[in-house]
Motif scaffolding. Sequence first.
Motif, PDB file in Angstrom:
ATOM      1  N   LYS A 265       0.828  -1.197   0.000  1.00 49.16           N
ATOM      2  CA  LYS A 265       0.000   0.000   0.000  1.00 49.16           C
ATOM      3  C   LYS A 265       0.870   1.256   0.000  1.00 49.16           C
ATOM      4  CE  LYS A 265      -3.825   2.200   2.211  1.00 49.16           C
ATOM      5  NZ  LYS A 265      -5.159   1.908   2.566  1.00 49.16           N
ATOM      6  N   VAL A 266       2.020   1.202   0.642  1.00 45.13           N
ATOM      7  CA  VAL A 266       2.919   2.354   0.685  1.00 45.13           C
ATOM      8  C   VAL A 266       3.448   2.656  -0.709  1.00 45.13           C
ATOM      9  CG1 VAL A 266       5.059   3.234   1.645  1.00 45.13           C
ATOM     10  CG2 VAL A 266       3.548   1.871   3.068  1.00 45.13           C
ATOM     11  N   LYS A 267       3.753   1.646  -1.496  1.00 40.49           N
ATOM     12  CA  LYS A 267       4.245   1.853  -2.856  1.00 40.49           C
ATOM     13  C   LYS A 267       3.183   2.502  -3.734  1.00 40.49           C
ATOM     14  CE  LYS A 267       7.667  -1.802  -2.930  1.00 40.49           C
ATOM     15  NZ  LYS A 267       8.121  -3.024  -3.602  1.00 40.49           N
ATOM     16  N   ILE A 268       1.932   2.053  -3.586  1.00 40.41           N
ATOM     17  CA  ILE A 268       0.851   2.628  -4.387  1.00 40.41           C
ATOM     18  C   ILE A 268       0.630   4.076  -3.988  1.00 40.41           C
ATOM     19  CG2 ILE A 268      -1.633   2.513  -4.849  1.00 40.41           C
ATOM     20  CD1 ILE A 268      -1.384  -0.531  -4.643  1.00 40.41           C
ATOM     21  N   THR A 269       0.658   4.351  -2.690  1.00 39.61           N
ATOM     22  CA  THR A 269       0.478   5.725  -2.214  1.00 39.61           C
ATOM     23  C   THR A 269       1.608   6.614  -2.688  1.00 39.61           C
ATOM     24  OG1 THR A 269      -0.596   4.828  -0.246  1.00 39.61           O
ATOM     25  CG2 THR A 269       0.083   7.127  -0.172  1.00 39.61           C
TER      26      THR A 269
ATOM     27  N   LEU B  42       2.923  10.946  -8.941  1.00 37.77           N
ATOM     28  CA  LEU B  42       2.199  11.263 -10.168  1.00 37.77           C
ATOM     29  C   LEU B  42       1.376  12.535 -10.001  1.00 37.77           C
ATOM     30  CD1 LEU B  42       1.541  10.244 -13.027  1.00 37.77           C
ATOM     31  CD2 LEU B  42      -0.413   9.052 -12.019  1.00 37.77           C
ATOM     32  N   LEU B  43       0.745  12.690  -8.864  1.00 39.77           N
ATOM     33  CA  LEU B  43      -0.050  13.887  -8.594  1.00 39.77           C
ATOM     34  C   LEU B  43       0.828  15.136  -8.586  1.00 39.77           C
ATOM     35  CD1 LEU B  43      -2.892  14.935  -7.798  1.00 39.77           C
ATOM     36  CD2 LEU B  43      -2.130  14.732  -5.429  1.00 39.77           C
TER      37      LEU B  43
ATOM     38  N   CYS C  25       3.734  15.570 -10.097  1.00 42.45           N
ATOM     39  CA  CYS C  25       4.218  15.841 -11.460  1.00 42.45           C
ATOM     40  C   CYS C  25       3.131  16.509 -12.292  1.00 42.45           C
ATOM     41  CB  CYS C  25       4.668  14.551 -12.131  1.00 42.45           C
ATOM     42  SG  CYS C  25       6.197  13.905 -11.484  1.00 42.45           S
ATOM     43  N   LEU C  26       1.923  15.995 -12.217  1.00 40.44           N
ATOM     44  CA  LEU C  26       0.828  16.593 -12.976  1.00 40.44           C
ATOM     45  C   LEU C  26       0.497  17.990 -12.467  1.00 40.44           C
ATOM     46  CD1 LEU C  26      -1.519  13.531 -13.454  1.00 40.44           C
ATOM     47  CD2 LEU C  26      -0.017  14.601 -15.142  1.00 40.44           C
ATOM     48  N   PHE C  27       0.576  18.191 -11.177  1.00 42.43           N
ATOM     49  CA  PHE C  27       0.300  19.512 -10.619  1.00 42.43           C
ATOM     50  C   PHE C  27       1.336  20.523 -11.083  1.00 42.43           C
ATOM     51  CE2 PHE C  27       0.847  22.729  -7.307  1.00 42.43           C
ATOM     52  CZ  PHE C  27      -0.418  23.285  -7.331  1.00 42.43           C
ATOM     53  N   SER C  28       2.596  20.125 -11.175  1.00 44.89           N
ATOM     54  CA  SER C  28       3.618  21.068 -11.614  1.00 44.89           C
ATOM     55  C   SER C  28       3.419  21.448 -13.079  1.00 44.89           C
ATOM     56  CB  SER C  28       5.015  20.491 -11.404  1.00 44.89           C
ATOM     57  OG  SER C  28       5.224  19.390 -12.246  1.00 44.89           O
ATOM     58  N   PHE C  29       2.993  20.493 -13.918  1.00 49.01           N
ATOM     59  CA  PHE C  29       2.726  20.816 -15.316  1.00 49.01           C
ATOM     60  C   PHE C  29       1.573  21.812 -15.434  1.00 49.01           C
ATOM     61  CE2 PHE C  29       4.529  16.474 -16.477  1.00 49.01           C
ATOM     62  CZ  PHE C  29       5.750  17.008 -16.805  1.00 49.01           C
ATOM     63  N   VAL C  30       0.518  21.574 -14.682  1.00 45.37           N
ATOM     64  CA  VAL C  30      -0.645  22.441 -14.754  1.00 45.37           C
ATOM     65  C   VAL C  30      -0.350  23.785 -14.083  1.00 45.37           C
ATOM     66  CG1 VAL C  30      -3.035  22.704 -13.971  1.00 45.37           C
ATOM     67  CG2 VAL C  30      -2.253  20.523 -14.868  1.00 45.37           C
ATOM     68  N   GLY C  31       0.398  23.769 -13.000  1.00 49.91           N
ATOM     69  CA  GLY C  31       0.682  25.000 -12.270  1.00 49.91           C
ATOM     70  C   GLY C  31       1.539  25.972 -13.045  1.00 49.91           C
ATOM     71  N   PHE C  32       2.442  25.482 -13.858  1.00 44.35           N
ATOM     72  CA  PHE C  32       3.332  26.357 -14.617  1.00 44.35           C
ATOM     73  C   PHE C  32       2.838  26.622 -16.031  1.00 44.35           C
ATOM     74  CE2 PHE C  32       6.370  24.678 -11.456  1.00 44.35           C
ATOM     75  CZ  PHE C  32       6.697  25.894 -10.876  1.00 44.35           C
ATOM     76  N   ALA C  33       1.780  25.987 -16.443  1.00 44.09           N
ATOM     77  CA  ALA C  33       1.261  26.208 -17.792  1.00 44.09           C
ATOM     78  C   ALA C  33       0.520  27.537 -17.817  1.00 44.09           C
ATOM     79  CB  ALA C  33       0.321  25.083 -18.186  1.00 44.09           C
ATOM     80  N   GLN C  34       0.907  28.387 -18.748  1.00 46.81           N
ATOM     81  CA  GLN C  34       0.266  29.677 -18.892  1.00 46.81           C
ATOM     82  C   GLN C  34       0.033  29.941 -20.359  1.00 46.81           C
ATOM     83  OE1 GLN C  34       2.769  32.591 -17.140  1.00 46.81           O
ATOM     84  NE2 GLN C  34       2.517  31.821 -15.079  1.00 46.81           N
ATOM     85  N   LEU C  35      -0.995  30.693 -20.624  1.00 47.73           N
ATOM     86  CA  LEU C  35      -1.246  31.097 -21.984  1.00 47.73           C
ATOM     87  C   LEU C  35      -0.311  32.241 -22.343  1.00 47.73           C
ATOM     88  CD1 LEU C  35      -5.145  31.093 -22.015  1.00 47.73           C
ATOM     89  CD2 LEU C  35      -3.616  29.382 -22.975  1.00 47.73           C
ATOM     90  N   ASP C  36       0.043  32.324 -23.602  1.00 50.02           N
ATOM     91  CA  ASP C  36       0.878  33.426 -24.047  1.00 50.02           C
ATOM     92  C   ASP C  36       0.069  34.712 -24.016  1.00 50.02           C
ATOM     93  OD1 ASP C  36       3.034  31.793 -24.487  1.00 50.02           O
ATOM     94  OD2 ASP C  36       2.547  31.452 -26.598  1.00 50.02           O
ATOM     95  N   PRO C  37       0.700  35.809 -23.587  1.00 50.37           N
ATOM     96  CA  PRO C  37      -0.033  37.080 -23.626  1.00 50.37           C
ATOM     97  C   PRO C  37      -0.269  37.486 -25.077  1.00 50.37           C
ATOM     98  CG  PRO C  37       2.258  37.441 -23.054  1.00 50.37           C
ATOM     99  CD  PRO C  37       2.044  35.960 -23.077  1.00 50.37           C
ATOM    100  N   PRO C  38      -1.229  38.326 -25.315  1.00 48.76           N
ATOM    101  CA  PRO C  38      -1.469  38.746 -26.696  1.00 48.76           C
ATOM    102  C   PRO C  38      -0.235  39.427 -27.266  1.00 48.76           C
ATOM    103  CG  PRO C  38      -2.847  39.983 -25.167  1.00 48.76           C
ATOM    104  CD  PRO C  38      -2.145  38.939 -24.381  1.00 48.76           C
ATOM    105  N   ALA C  39       0.078  39.059 -28.476  1.00 48.41           N
ATOM    106  CA  ALA C  39       1.305  39.559 -29.094  1.00 48.41           C
ATOM    107  C   ALA C  39       1.125  40.997 -29.547  1.00 48.41           C
ATOM    108  CB  ALA C  39       1.681  38.687 -30.277  1.00 48.41           C
ATOM    109  N   ASP C  40       2.123  41.812 -29.230  1.00 51.02           N
ATOM    110  CA  ASP C  40       2.154  43.185 -29.708  1.00 51.02           C
ATOM    111  C   ASP C  40       2.819  43.201 -31.073  1.00 51.02           C
ATOM    112  OD1 ASP C  40       0.992  44.030 -27.361  1.00 51.02           O
ATOM    113  OD2 ASP C  40       2.906  44.449 -26.388  1.00 51.02           O
TER     114      ASP C  40
END
Length: 68
Positions: A2-6, A12-13, A15-30
Amino acid sequence: MKVKITTFFLTLLMCLFSFVGFAQLDPPADDDPPAAPINSKLIWLAISGIVFAVIYFKNNIQKTKIIK
């Protein structure tokens, strides 16, 4: 077991949180900024590079003479 699964689930959680947390849309281009001239100070850059190389090698030669 159970410790290995946890541990796997938490890893995994995070890693996925870091991808989502740092993902940003590009600002509108000037409009494109004006091009910067690259060749206006190349002479001064070359002169300072040559002076730096001469001083660097001169100091290294003096240090090797002191050691020997």
